[in-house]
Each structure stands twice: as C-alpha cells, then as structure tokens.
Scaffold this motif. Structure first.
Motif, PDB file in Angstrom:
ATOM      1  N   VAL A   1       7.146  -2.454  -5.056  1.00 28.41           N
ATOM      2  CA  VAL A   1       7.108  -3.019  -6.401  1.00 28.41           C
ATOM      3  C   VAL A   1       5.947  -2.407  -7.179  1.00 28.41           C
ATOM      4  CG1 VAL A   1       6.726  -5.157  -7.725  1.00 28.41           C
ATOM      5  CG2 VAL A   1       8.221  -5.167  -5.711  1.00 28.41           C
ATOM      6  N   LEU A   2       4.802  -2.290  -6.557  1.00 27.33           N
ATOM      7  CA  LEU A   2       3.627  -1.718  -7.213  1.00 27.33           C
ATOM      8  C   LEU A   2       3.903  -0.289  -7.674  1.00 27.33           C
ATOM      9  CD1 LEU A   2       0.703  -2.431  -7.944  1.00 27.33           C
ATOM     10  CD2 LEU A   2       0.021  -1.541  -5.721  1.00 27.33           C
ATOM     11  N   HIS A   3       4.497   0.522  -6.808  1.00 28.53           N
ATOM     12  CA  HIS A   3       4.784   1.910  -7.175  1.00 28.53           C
ATOM     13  C   HIS A   3       5.883   2.022  -8.227  1.00 28.53           C
ATOM     14  CE1 HIS A   3       2.136   4.477  -4.831  1.00 28.53           C
ATOM     15  NE2 HIS A   3       2.103   3.464  -3.983  1.00 28.53           N
ATOM     16  N   ALA A   4       6.743   1.010  -8.316  1.00 27.59           N
ATOM     17  CA  ALA A   4       7.784   1.017  -9.343  1.00 27.59           C
ATOM     18  C   ALA A   4       7.224   0.619 -10.714  1.00 27.59           C
ATOM     19  CB  ALA A   4       8.919   0.075  -8.956  1.00 27.59           C
ATOM     20  N   THR A   5       6.080  -0.085 -10.721  1.00 32.35           N
ATOM     21  CA  THR A   5       5.522  -0.555 -11.991  1.00 32.35           C
ATOM     22  C   THR A   5       4.349   0.287 -12.497  1.00 32.35           C
ATOM     23  OG1 THR A   5       4.153  -2.162 -10.818  1.00 32.35           O
ATOM     24  CG2 THR A   5       6.278  -2.936 -11.630  1.00 32.35           C
ATOM     25  N   VAL A   6       3.600   0.913 -11.604  1.00 31.84           N
ATOM     26  CA  VAL A   6       2.494   1.780 -12.027  1.00 31.84           C
ATOM     27  C   VAL A   6       3.049   3.195 -12.193  1.00 31.84           C
ATOM     28  CG1 VAL A   6       0.243   2.746 -11.398  1.00 31.84           C
ATOM     29  CG2 VAL A   6       0.783   0.366 -10.814  1.00 31.84           C
ATOM     30  N   PRO A   7       2.874   3.808 -13.358  1.00 33.53           N
ATOM     31  CA  PRO A   7       3.407   5.161 -13.560  1.00 33.53           C
ATOM     32  C   PRO A   7       2.848   6.151 -12.531  1.00 33.53           C
ATOM     33  CG  PRO A   7       2.587   4.242 -15.628  1.00 33.53           C
ATOM     34  CD  PRO A   7       2.179   3.296 -14.528  1.00 33.53           C
ATOM     35  N   GLN A   8       3.693   7.067 -12.101  1.00 30.74           N
ATOM     36  CA  GLN A   8       3.309   8.021 -11.064  1.00 30.74           C
ATOM     37  C   GLN A   8       2.068   8.838 -11.442  1.00 30.74           C
ATOM     38  OE1 GLN A   8       6.415  10.739  -9.972  1.00 30.74           O
ATOM     39  NE2 GLN A   8       5.194  11.714  -8.385  1.00 30.74           N
TER      40      GLN A   8
ATOM     41  N   LEU B   1      -3.201   3.432  -4.743  1.00 30.89           N
ATOM     42  CA  LEU B   1      -2.951   2.122  -5.350  1.00 30.89           C
ATOM     43  C   LEU B   1      -3.521   0.985  -4.513  1.00 30.89           C
ATOM     44  CD1 LEU B   1       0.541   2.429  -7.048  1.00 30.89           C
ATOM     45  CD2 LEU B   1      -1.745   2.894  -7.960  1.00 30.89           C
ATOM     46  N   MET B   2      -3.800   1.237  -3.253  1.00 28.96           N
ATOM     47  CA  MET B   2      -4.517   0.247  -2.455  1.00 28.96           C
ATOM     48  C   MET B   2      -5.939   0.098  -3.007  1.00 28.96           C
ATOM     49  SD  MET B   2      -5.463   0.290   1.621  1.00 28.96           S
ATOM     50  CE  MET B   2      -6.705   1.584   1.460  1.00 28.96           C
ATOM     51  N   ARG B   3      -6.524   1.216  -3.425  1.00 27.90           N
ATOM     52  CA  ARG B   3      -7.890   1.205  -3.962  1.00 27.90           C
ATOM     53  C   ARG B   3      -7.942   0.822  -5.441  1.00 27.90           C
ATOM     54  NH1 ARG B   3     -12.329   1.970  -0.716  1.00 27.90           N
ATOM     55  NH2 ARG B   3     -13.260   3.063  -2.450  1.00 27.90           N
ATOM     56  N   HIS B   4      -6.899   1.173  -6.202  1.00 27.72           N
ATOM     57  CA  HIS B   4      -6.895   0.963  -7.655  1.00 27.72           C
ATOM     58  C   HIS B   4      -5.517   0.450  -8.057  1.00 27.72           C
ATOM     59  CE1 HIS B   4     -10.578   3.360  -7.636  1.00 27.72           C
ATOM     60  NE2 HIS B   4      -9.922   4.178  -6.847  1.00 27.72           N
ATOM     61  N   ARG B   5      -5.318  -0.860  -8.028  1.00 32.18           N
ATOM     62  CA  ARG B   5      -3.986  -1.454  -8.239  1.00 32.18           C
ATOM     63  C   ARG B   5      -3.373  -1.097  -9.590  1.00 32.18           C
ATOM     64  NH1 ARG B   5      -3.579  -5.384  -3.998  1.00 32.18           N
ATOM     65  NH2 ARG B   5      -4.311  -4.059  -2.326  1.00 32.18           N
ATOM     66  N   GLU B   6      -4.190  -0.848 -10.591  1.00 33.60           N
ATOM     67  CA  GLU B   6      -3.682  -0.479 -11.917  1.00 33.60           C
ATOM     68  C   GLU B   6      -3.527   1.037 -12.041  1.00 33.60           C
ATOM     69  OE1 GLU B   6      -3.658  -2.974 -14.670  1.00 33.60           O
ATOM     70  OE2 GLU B   6      -3.768  -4.385 -13.012  1.00 33.60           O
ATOM     71  N   GLY B   7      -4.001   1.768 -11.052  1.00 33.92           N
ATOM     72  CA  GLY B   7      -3.981   3.226 -11.108  1.00 33.92           C
ATOM     73  C   GLY B   7      -5.178   3.765 -11.864  1.00 33.92           C
ATOM     74  N   LEU B   8      -5.320   5.083 -11.816  1.00 30.90           N
ATOM     75  CA  LEU B   8      -6.393   5.783 -12.535  1.00 30.90           C
ATOM     76  C   LEU B   8      -5.771   6.901 -13.357  1.00 30.90           C
ATOM     77  CD1 LEU B   8      -9.063   6.355  -9.707  1.00 30.90           C
ATOM     78  CD2 LEU B   8      -9.185   4.708 -11.589  1.00 30.90           C
TER      79      LEU B   8
ATOM     80  N   PRO C   1       2.943   6.988  -1.378  1.00 32.86           N
ATOM     81  CA  PRO C   1       2.941   5.924  -0.369  1.00 32.86           C
ATOM     82  C   PRO C   1       3.518   6.441   0.946  1.00 32.86           C
ATOM     83  CG  PRO C   1       4.707   5.588  -1.959  1.00 32.86           C
ATOM     84  CD  PRO C   1       3.914   6.762  -2.427  1.00 32.86           C
ATOM     85  N   GLN C   2       2.686   6.567   1.952  1.00 39.44           N
ATOM     86  CA  GLN C   2       3.085   7.163   3.226  1.00 39.44           C
ATOM     87  C   GLN C   2       4.003   6.258   4.052  1.00 39.44           C
ATOM     88  OE1 GLN C   2       2.401  10.381   3.872  1.00 39.44           O
ATOM     89  NE2 GLN C   2       1.418  10.413   1.860  1.00 39.44           N
ATOM     90  N   CYS C   3       4.067   4.969   3.721  1.00 41.91           N
ATOM     91  CA  CYS C   3       4.906   4.022   4.472  1.00 41.91           C
ATOM     92  C   CYS C   3       6.213   3.693   3.760  1.00 41.91           C
ATOM     93  CB  CYS C   3       4.127   2.729   4.724  1.00 41.91           C
ATOM     94  SG  CYS C   3       2.701   2.953   5.786  1.00 41.91           S
ATOM     95  N   LEU C   4       6.483   4.350   2.649  1.00 43.46           N
ATOM     96  CA  LEU C   4       7.709   4.112   1.891  1.00 43.46           C
ATOM     97  C   LEU C   4       8.510   5.400   1.777  1.00 43.46           C
ATOM     98  CD1 LEU C   4       6.317   1.923  -1.051  1.00 43.46           C
ATOM     99  CD2 LEU C   4       7.550   1.134   0.976  1.00 43.46           C
ATOM    100  N   ASP C   5       9.736   5.291   1.312  1.00 48.40           N
ATOM    101  CA  ASP C   5      10.593   6.447   1.059  1.00 48.40           C
ATOM    102  C   ASP C   5      10.207   7.028  -0.287  1.00 48.40           C
ATOM    103  OD1 ASP C   5      12.578   8.300   0.562  1.00 48.40           O
ATOM    104  OD2 ASP C   5      14.248   6.879   0.787  1.00 48.40           O
ATOM    105  N   ILE C   6       9.382   8.062  -0.278  1.00 45.58           N
ATOM    106  CA  ILE C   6       8.867   8.634  -1.529  1.00 45.58           C
ATOM    107  C   ILE C   6       9.990   9.223  -2.382  1.00 45.58           C
ATOM    108  CG2 ILE C   6       8.259  10.874  -0.500  1.00 45.58           C
ATOM    109  CD1 ILE C   6       6.370   9.080  -3.324  1.00 45.58           C
ATOM    110  N   GLY C   7      11.013   9.779  -1.739  1.00 46.85           N
ATOM    111  CA  GLY C   7      12.146  10.335  -2.477  1.00 46.85           C
ATOM    112  C   GLY C   7      12.819   9.285  -3.339  1.00 46.85           C
ATOM    113  N   LYS C   8      12.910   8.078  -2.831  1.00 41.10           N
ATOM    114  CA  LYS C   8      13.533   6.974  -3.559  1.00 41.10           C
ATOM    115  C   LYS C   8      12.684   6.580  -4.780  1.00 41.10           C
ATOM    116  CE  LYS C   8      14.813   2.184  -2.675  1.00 41.10           C
ATOM    117  NZ  LYS C   8      14.827   1.142  -1.655  1.00 41.10           N
ATOM    118  N   LEU C   9      11.351   6.716  -4.648  1.00 42.77           N
ATOM    119  CA  LEU C   9      10.462   6.306  -5.719  1.00 42.77           C
ATOM    120  C   LEU C   9      10.376   7.321  -6.854  1.00 42.77           C
ATOM    121  CD1 LEU C   9       7.511   4.730  -3.725  1.00 42.77           C
ATOM    122  CD2 LEU C   9       9.177   3.545  -5.137  1.00 42.77           C
ATOM    123  N   ILE C  10      10.422   8.600  -6.521  1.00 41.12           N
ATOM    124  CA  ILE C  10      10.256   9.620  -7.558  1.00 41.12           C
ATOM    125  C   ILE C  10      11.569  10.243  -7.989  1.00 41.12           C
ATOM    126  CG2 ILE C  10       7.872  10.100  -6.920  1.00 41.12           C
ATOM    127  CD1 ILE C  10       8.809  12.645  -5.552  1.00 41.12           C
ATOM    128  N   GLY C  11      12.668   9.817  -7.364  1.00 43.82           N
ATOM    129  CA  GLY C  11      14.011  10.240  -7.751  1.00 43.82           C
ATOM    130  C   GLY C  11      14.263  11.631  -7.454  1.00 43.82           C
TER     131      GLY C  11
END
Length: 182
Positions: A51-58, A125-132, A172-182
């Motif tokens: 959810v975090l990676h879907a809401t914070v821009p890449q 995003l673990m370190r900076h939930r809003e991103g940098l 995110p090393q524990c998620l399917d990155i292909g699914k997140l970045i399309g």
C-alpha cells in the motif's frame, strides 16, 4: 567495481536536511531473534509495504546520505558480532574493512529480514514513509562489496542532494517489484 552516480536535478540546491539517526542500540535491536522471525501476517499498526509503495510516487523512493552512513555502520556491526556470516556465494573476510560482504548478501541477511518485519516496504520507505525528493540515481553491481559502495557514495555525494534512488534500497525487496512499477 561498477559504480555510477548521476545528478538527476539540482536546481535550488539546499543543505542536507538531517535524517533520523540510528543509534548503535537501535542497530542491535534489528538483530534480535524476534527481528529475524518471519511473520505470516503484519502486526496491527505496521504499515503495509504494498500500500505504501502504491501511494508514494516512485521518484520519492529515495535514501539520504545519513541512510548510507547508517547502513554501513549497521553492516559493520552485524559482521563484527557474527550476525552476518560468509556464504558459499560470498566468502567475505569478516576482518576486511574496505570491500565487505557483497550487496546480494546484505540484501538477504539484512535488508529483506528487516524490511519484511517493518511491513515489506523498501529500505527507503522504511526510513522515510513520505519519501524523499530524488536528486541522484545510483546503480551498483550485486557482487560489489557494501563498504566499497557506501564509501564511494558518501565520498561522491553532491552538496545539497537530499535523496538518492539506489535499487537495492529503493525497490521493495520483499514485494513483486514488476507488479508495482508495471
């Protein structure tokens, strides 16, 4: 060693903002038995990385200068305490202070277990939930030593840069990155 640091945009450069500093006590807690336990589901109150990676821009999945310093210190401490160990694929010398364990080993023994416990988001995003904001793009070789990489990054970091995209830490090393970045 394969290393590349590129300034993506530097208009309106500002001095480095302070990042949350990780103390040695905080670093030690990452290596407790509880921290390494693989959990079936997320505990209540832990953010969901997907959810975090879907809401914070890449372009905001970035780490700071301080994050590189903290990661280097964390890995050195883990190696010194015997919590990171050489493998058949990475027979690193625990006494070597220049090259260190390869990034693939750091990913398997530090990044994945830590970010999985934090909610499966990237280290960034673990370190900076809003991103940098992204000022740099850093690429690396998965067989490169982590001390070598962090030393080069810290030495080359341009004044005023706030965030850097570095795949091992930004994706995110524990998620399917292909699914997140399309």
């Amino acid at each position: 060693s394969l290393f590349w640091l590129k300034c993506m945009h530097m208009p309106g450069m500002v001095p480095l903002a302070s990042s949350p500093h990780t103390s040695d006590e905080d670093l030690t807690s990452l290596f407790s038995e509880d921290a390494w336990a693989l959990e079936e589901g997320l505990e209540e109150g832990i953010p969901d990385g997907e959810v975090l990676h879907a809401t914070v821009p890449q372009d905001r999945w970035c780490v700071s200068y301080q994050d590189f310093e903290d990661l280097r210190r964390l890995v050195r401490q883990a190696v010194r305490k015997g919590l990171m160990v050489p493998t058949g694929a990475d027979p690193f010398d625990p006494h070597d202070a220049d090259i260190g364990p390869i990034i693939g080993t750091v990913n398997e023994q530090v990044i994945k277990p830590t970010t999985r416990r934090a909610g499966r988001m990237s280290w960034a995003l673990m370190r900076h939930r809003e991103g940098l904001p992204c000022d740099l793009f850093i690429t690396h070789c998965w067989l490169e030593g982590i001390y070598e990489l962090t030393s080069k990054v810290l030495h080359s970091w341009p004044f005023g840069a706030r965030g850097a995209y570095c795949c091992v830490l930004s994706n995110p090393q524990c998620l399917d990155i292909g699914k997140l970045i399309g």
